[in-house]
Design an enzyme around this catalytic site. Structure first.
Site, PDB file in Angstrom:
ATOM      1  N   TYR A 188      48.422 -20.069 -35.687  1.00  0.00           N
ATOM      2  CA  TYR A 188      48.048 -20.133 -36.703  1.00  0.00           C
ATOM      3  C   TYR A 188      49.767 -19.591 -37.669  1.00  0.00           C
ATOM      4  O   TYR A 188      49.835 -19.424 -37.412  1.00  0.00           O
ATOM      5  CB  TYR A 188      47.856 -18.431 -36.673  1.00  0.00           C
ATOM      6  CG  TYR A 188      47.332 -18.453 -37.863  1.00  0.00           C
ATOM      7  CD1 TYR A 188      46.162 -18.996 -38.834  1.00  0.00           C
ATOM      8  CD2 TYR A 188      47.838 -16.910 -39.122  1.00  0.00           C
ATOM      9  CE1 TYR A 188      45.909 -17.572 -40.500  1.00  0.00           C
ATOM     10  CE2 TYR A 188      47.392 -16.233 -40.100  1.00  0.00           C
ATOM     11  CZ  TYR A 188      46.575 -17.706 -40.699  1.00  0.00           C
ATOM     12  OH  TYR A 188      46.122 -16.437 -42.141  1.00  0.00           O
ATOM     13  N   ASP A 224      58.082 -19.992 -36.087  1.00  0.00           N
ATOM     14  CA  ASP A 224      57.623 -19.776 -37.005  1.00  0.00           C
ATOM     15  C   ASP A 224      57.757 -17.875 -36.409  1.00  0.00           C
ATOM     16  O   ASP A 224      56.157 -17.684 -35.158  1.00  0.00           O
ATOM     17  CB  ASP A 224      55.657 -20.199 -37.931  1.00  0.00           C
ATOM     18  CG  ASP A 224      55.358 -18.844 -38.185  1.00  0.00           C
ATOM     19  OD1 ASP A 224      55.632 -17.885 -38.557  1.00  0.00           O
ATOM     20  OD2 ASP A 224      53.854 -18.954 -38.549  1.00  0.00           O
ATOM     21  N   LYS A 249      55.626  -9.688 -41.531  1.00  0.00           N
ATOM     22  CA  LYS A 249      55.258  -8.665 -40.399  1.00  0.00           C
ATOM     23  C   LYS A 249      56.197  -7.867 -40.646  1.00  0.00           C
ATOM     24  O   LYS A 249      56.080  -6.549 -41.381  1.00  0.00           O
ATOM     25  CB  LYS A 249      54.164  -8.914 -39.110  1.00  0.00           C
ATOM     26  CG  LYS A 249      53.155  -9.603 -39.358  1.00  0.00           C
ATOM     27  CD  LYS A 249      51.959 -10.648 -38.398  1.00  0.00           C
ATOM     28  CE  LYS A 249      51.297 -10.860 -38.528  1.00  0.00           C
ATOM     29  NZ  LYS A 249      50.867 -12.311 -38.151  1.00  0.00           N
TER      30      LYS A 249
HETATM   31  C1  LIG Z   1      50.297 -13.244 -39.390  1.00  0.00           C
HETATM   32  C2  LIG Z   1      50.779 -14.679 -39.730  1.00  0.00           C
HETATM   33  C3  LIG Z   1      51.118 -15.733 -40.029  1.00  0.00           C
HETATM   34  C4  LIG Z   1      50.720 -15.466 -41.814  1.00  0.00           C
HETATM   35  O1  LIG Z   1      51.093 -14.051 -42.501  1.00  0.00           O
HETATM   36  P1  LIG Z   1      50.944 -13.337 -43.622  1.00  0.00           P
HETATM   37  O2  LIG Z   1      51.121 -12.389 -43.759  1.00  0.00           O
HETATM   38  O3  LIG Z   1      49.097 -11.927 -42.915  1.00  0.00           O
HETATM   39  O4  LIG Z   1      50.224 -13.977 -44.707  1.00  0.00           O
HETATM   40  C5  LIG Z   1      51.759 -16.151 -40.392  1.00  0.00           C
HETATM   41  N1  LIG Z   1      52.529 -16.654 -39.041  1.00  0.00           N
HETATM   42  C6  LIG Z   1      52.002 -16.681 -38.055  1.00  0.00           C
HETATM   43  C7  LIG Z   1      52.723 -16.516 -36.612  1.00  0.00           C
HETATM   44  C8  LIG Z   1      51.479 -14.733 -38.021  1.00  0.00           C
HETATM   45  O5  LIG Z   1      51.479 -14.800 -36.539  1.00  0.00           O
END
Ligand SMILES: *Cc1c(COP(=O)(O)O)cnc(C)c1O
Length: 427
Positions: A142, A237, A265
């Site tokens: 994701y 990511d 995060k």
């Molecule tokens: C949570 C998440 C996102 C998106 O971040 P948001 O702050 O919710 O937009 C992107 N990449 C990864 C790996 C994530 O866990």
């Protein structure tokens, strides 16, 4: 009716599905969600006064536990000087310097407001820098909700069984190629088919949005060499793994140098913050230094920067914290595995560091297809039992458990007791 139920009844009238982010609706669980009133340390409290040991931690940011006094103090202090200026501030320089110091692959960094924005902007930068259009992503990973990334995505998309989102024109995803996690051959095949067209490979260095799926030995190294060989950028990511697996994230933990990295995060200490950064030469493409446009009215917000700087500084100054967190993670998740195994529950427990996941399947979970073999009905049962016994887990099978520095041995032992009781009942 509980207060949570009453609030949810009101919420669904005026908020789509009653929530501001899908997984919060408990849709995969078939219960109304608990409305949270406050949190402290490893505990959260709902609107009916129930206390839970929290294994979500706001989906990762609360690595120091909720309400860390120093983070809180810095936020209050910053707020007194103004909530937003839309102009350059010293805190943004401090934050950027801190990130560049902590993460060796990052020479320049741009702040944004979420992980979604960080990924969207990093992808644009990679396309601008290479002059190529195609992006390789992995099924079950994701990367936020931007159009180009909503192809076989994990997390809430996976739990809802929506393969793609409505409202995304096929033109937006025609340059997104999907590969199989932990399968280098699938990536190599895409490079062979499109040798001069792939701008970047984007990967969660530890899959944490299809449950937890660690990389096999050699997988990340292989991605690094394929990208170098074909002139594509490697984007890590690290929205979940950044400042969690190690201070310098998964790239430090595994010793791999990506070209671009995205954060979210933890980086904001609980405030809405994201960031993307990498080599100077690449990041110099971003406006106003270069031709790749990206902007944000509230980016680098002073209150958000204060929270992020304080949390990252605490993490930087406590190197023993990661060792402890990873050791306690190893112990805790192995105990869960042992308990479920002894009970013959037919589960697989994947874990790495403070991240873990119980999959209700007998198959080893190494990618999206094997994660999908998990029995979500059994997860639902397990989740409900845990929730009713004061343990707050992710309300969906394909999410991680997050440990924080605030979880004590006693909290974890109590949690294991509840899992033990569950396992006995559901033999
Ligand atoms: C949570 C998440 C996102 C998106 O971040 P948001 O702050 O919710 O937009 C992107 N990449 C990864 C790996 C994530 O866990």
């Amino acid at each position: 009716m509980t207060r949570s139920e009453a609030l949810f009844t009101r919420a669904v009238e005026c908020i789509p599905g009653g929530v501001n982010s899908p997984v919060r609706a408990f849709g995969a669980i078939g219960e109304p969600p608990r409305f949270i009133e406050k949190a402290d340390g490893a505990y959260i409290y709902d609107a009916d006064g129930n206390a839970y040991i929290d294994f979500i931690g706001s989906w990762g940011p609360m690595i120091l536990g909720h309400n860390h006094p120093k983070v809180l103090e810095s936020v209050l202090e910053a707020a007194k000087s103004g909530l937003s200026f839309g102009a350059a501030t010293e805190r943004e320089v401090i934050m950027a310097e801190l990130i560049c110091q902590i993460v060796p692959s990052i020479e320049m960094v741009r702040m944004v407001n979420s992980g979604t924005e960080a990924v969207m902007s990093a992808v644009r930068t990679a396309r601008g820098y290479t002059g190529r259009n195609k992006i390789v992503k992995f099924m079950g990973c994701y990367h936020g909700h931007s159009d180009a990334m909503l192809v076989k995505a994990g997390s809430g998309v996976m739990a809802q069984g929506i393969p793609d989102s409505a409202g995304v024109p096929s033109g937006c995803t025609e340059d997104t190629l999907s590969a199989v996690y932990n399968d280098l051959e699938s990536v190599e095949a895409l490079f062979r088919a499109h040798p001069d067209e792939i701008a970047a490979v984007i990967v969660e260095p530890v899959g944490a949005n299809m449950g937890v799926v660690p990389p096999k030995k050699g997988f990340l190294e292989g991605l690094r060499s394929l990208c170098t060989e074909y002139g594509a950028l490697l984007i890590f990511d690290e929205v979940i793994t950044g400042f969690r697996l190690a201070l310098d994230g998964a790239q430090g933990y595994f010793g791999i140098r990506p070209d671009l990295t995205t954060f979210g995060k933890i980086i904001g200490g609980g405030m809405p913050v994201g960031a993307y950064g990498g080599r100077r030469e690449i990041m110099s493409m971003v406006a106003p230094a270069g031709p790749v446009y990206q902007a944000g009215t509230l980016s680098g917000n002073p209150v958000a920067m204060a929270a992020g700087i304080t949390q990252l500084t605490i993490l930087k100054e406590s190197p023993e914290l990661y060792q402890k967190l990873n050791e306690i993670g190893d112990w805790f998740y192995s105990e869960i595995e042992k308990i479920l195994e002894e009970a013959g529950a037919g589960c697989r427990v994947n874990h790495i560091g403070s991240l873990g996941c119980v999959f209700f399947t007998q198959e080893p979970v190494v990618n999206y297809a094997s994660a999908k073999t998990a029995d979500v009905g059994r997860y639902r049962e397990y989740f409900k039992y845990m929730l009713n016994h004061g343990i707050y887990l992710a309300p969906a099978q394909f999410e991680a458990m997050f440990l924080s520095a605030a979880h004590t041995k006693a909290d974890l032992e109590n949690t294991l007791d509840v899992i033990q009781a569950y396992a006995r009942k559901h033999k």
